[in-house]
Design an enzyme around this catalytic site. Structure first.
Site, PDB file in Angstrom:
ATOM      1  N   SER A   1     -54.179 -42.921 -24.427  1.00  0.00           N
ATOM      2  CA  SER A   1     -53.784 -44.245 -23.957  1.00  0.00           C
ATOM      3  C   SER A   1     -53.789 -45.250 -25.100  1.00  0.00           C
ATOM      4  O   SER A   1     -53.767 -44.863 -26.274  1.00  0.00           O
ATOM      5  CB  SER A   1     -54.711 -44.681 -22.811  1.00  0.00           C
ATOM      6  OG  SER A   1     -54.161 -45.788 -22.135  1.00  0.00           O
ATOM      7  N   ASN A   2     -53.786 -46.514 -24.780  1.00  0.00           N
ATOM      8  CA  ASN A   2     -53.708 -47.577 -25.794  1.00  0.00           C
ATOM      9  C   ASN A   2     -54.581 -48.743 -25.337  1.00  0.00           C
ATOM     10  O   ASN A   2     -55.210 -48.673 -24.292  1.00  0.00           O
ATOM     11  CB  ASN A   2     -52.238 -47.991 -25.963  1.00  0.00           C
ATOM     12  CG  ASN A   2     -51.645 -48.460 -24.665  1.00  0.00           C
ATOM     13  OD1 ASN A   2     -52.025 -49.485 -24.129  1.00  0.00           O
ATOM     14  ND2 ASN A   2     -50.727 -47.670 -24.107  1.00  0.00           N
ATOM     15  N   ARG A   3     -54.581 -49.816 -26.115  1.00  0.00           N
ATOM     16  CA  ARG A   3     -55.547 -50.885 -25.868  1.00  0.00           C
ATOM     17  C   ARG A   3     -55.018 -52.018 -25.005  1.00  0.00           C
ATOM     18  O   ARG A   3     -55.646 -53.061 -24.925  1.00  0.00           O
ATOM     19  CB  ARG A   3     -56.004 -51.445 -27.222  1.00  0.00           C
ATOM     20  CG  ARG A   3     -56.756 -50.421 -28.032  1.00  0.00           C
ATOM     21  CD  ARG A   3     -57.127 -50.954 -29.396  1.00  0.00           C
ATOM     22  NE  ARG A   3     -57.885 -52.199 -29.292  1.00  0.00           N
ATOM     23  CZ  ARG A   3     -58.651 -52.677 -30.248  1.00  0.00           C
ATOM     24  NH1 ARG A   3     -58.787 -51.998 -31.385  1.00  0.00           N
ATOM     25  NH2 ARG A   3     -59.281 -53.819 -30.098  1.00  0.00           N
TER      26      ARG A   3
END
Ligand code: CTP
Ligand code: CA
Length: 231
Positions: free
Chosen positions: A33-35
């Protein structure tokens, strides 16, 4: 006030905002995933409601913040789920704001069992490219619809702006919100700084400050699109 809302160019419009970041499953307990927290998307949905939109759908892509009151929620997690949700929403929407951070790749294989550690000191995961959702929608006929993309770039100044100009062309979006991100900048509960460009690469406006303030400015620029005003 009520009079202004009745006059709003959004009064008969359905605004769809995607917010958060996709999760690409690796196995039953792990994902890539990402932030992206979804704060900017939540602020955009709220600003669209405040500006008098008839209906606001917030596509909740693993958001870490509460949804504003009054939005309709569609919950998804992976890029392929988001693709399906947008496909279902596309006909009915008038404005699409693609604020969610969409993973460019996903694991080629999703293991049904939790992956076990091996004796090797290294591990590689094969990834395959995800569809570019905004580009796919941008390539469809869309009379009267406004498509808004986001571009988070770590490159600043002219270089970042040039990437953004290439992106809006490639995706055939109407507007692109260019957002310089860094280690901290642009993520979580921090002020945001954006420039909004059109297909010609002209800067239509910029905003710096809270995500609420930035959202209100972006909605104002969207409202000023002639395609919405003349309808
Ligand atoms: N986007 C999308 N589908 C993808 C990747 C991105 O719809 N598979 C959308 C994002 O939601 C955003 C816009 O495209 O609105 C730009 O995303 P960004 O990651 O900045 O651009 P990319 O084209 O993926 O280019 P790169 O990551 O290489 O900079
Ligand atoms: Ca990307």
């Amino acid at each position: 006030n009520a009079d202004q809302l009745a006059d709003s160019p959004l009064r008969d419009k359905h605004v769809v905002v995607t917010a958060g970041g996709t999760r690409e499953p690796i196995d039953p307990v792990r994902f890539l995933s990402n932030r992206s927290s979804g704060r900017q998307g939540a602020a955009l949905a709220e600003a669209a409601l405040k500006a008098g939109a008839q209906k606001v759908t917030l596509v909740n892509v693993n958001m870490e913040v509460p949804l504003p009151e009054g939005v309709e929620e569609v919950k998804v997690s992976s890029t392929l789920e988001l693709e399906k949700a947008l496909d279902e929403l596309f006909d009915s929407l008038d404005v699409l704001i693609m604020c969610a951070a969409v993973s460019d790749y996903r694991p080629a294989v999703v293991s049904e069992e939790k992956l076990k550690k091996t004796a090797s000191d290294t591990f590689s995961l094969e990834l395959v490219k995800n569809p570019d959702l905004l580009a796919q929608l941008g390539a469809r006929p869309r009379e009267g619809k406004v498509l808004v993309g986001f571009a988070a770039e770590t490159a600043g100044g002219q270089a970042g702006l040039d990437f953004a100009k290439r992106k809006i062309q490639a995706k055939q979006a109407d507007l692109l919100v260019y957002n310089q991100v860094g280690n901290e900048q642009g993520f979580g509960d921090r002020p945001n700084q954006v420039q909004v460009i059109n297909r010609q690469g002209e800067i239509l406006g910029q905003a710096a400050g809270s995500k609420q303030l930035v959202a209100e400015k972006i909605i104002e620029i969207i409202i000023n699109q002639s395609i919405l005003k003349d309808a």
